[in-house]
Design a protein around this motif. Structure first.
Motif: not given
Length: 135
Positions: A92, A22, A29, A110-116, A118-119
């Motif tokens: 991911q 991350s 990023s 890109t946002v979904a990649h970051q969210m997953i 973090a999840t």
């Protein structure tokens, strides 16, 4: 119970690996490393570090799933949380690959990649914490 002994160690290692991945992703990023590398041959080392680190991070997450699967007396909550990692890590990797192939042109990916990501990290911390408590 004591059946989570190996899970606590493997989940902690996986959480550290995903956290490191991350951090590398944040560096990619914030430095626009994909664009810098693809269009100007700069910051390719940053991008390549993130791409290469996918392998150990993914393998460490899959190790948590395998340890949970091979621990028959594991608490049901730990087993369920561990099995949630499998579709998340697949998603991911797919989102990361798609984001790179589309050269970051679709912000939602890109946002979904970051969210997953973090999840995944949060789930690994939860599994590790519960496994430490269970032993």
């Amino acid at each position: 119970m004591g059946s989570a002994r190996w899970l606590r160690i493997v989940a902690l290692i996986a959480a550290i690996g995903v956290y490191g991945q991350s951090l590398l992703g944040g560096l990619v990023s914030s430095q626009w490393a994909v664009h810098q590398c693809l269009y100007g041959d700069r910051l390719c080392g940053v991008l390549n570090s993130h791409l290469i680190s996918v392998v150990p991070a993914t393998l460490s997450v899959l190790s948590v799933v395998i340890v949970a699967w091979r621990s028959p007396a594991l608490a049901p909550l730990l087993r369920q949380l561990s099995f949630l990692l499998l579709p998340l890590v697949g998603l991911q990797v797919a989102l990361g690959w798609s984001t790179l192939q589309l050269k970051l042109q679709v912000p939602a990916l890109t946002v979904a990649h970051q969210m997953i990501g973090a999840t995944l990290l949060g789930l690994l911390v939860a599994i590790s914490t519960l496994a430490w408590r269970d032993c």
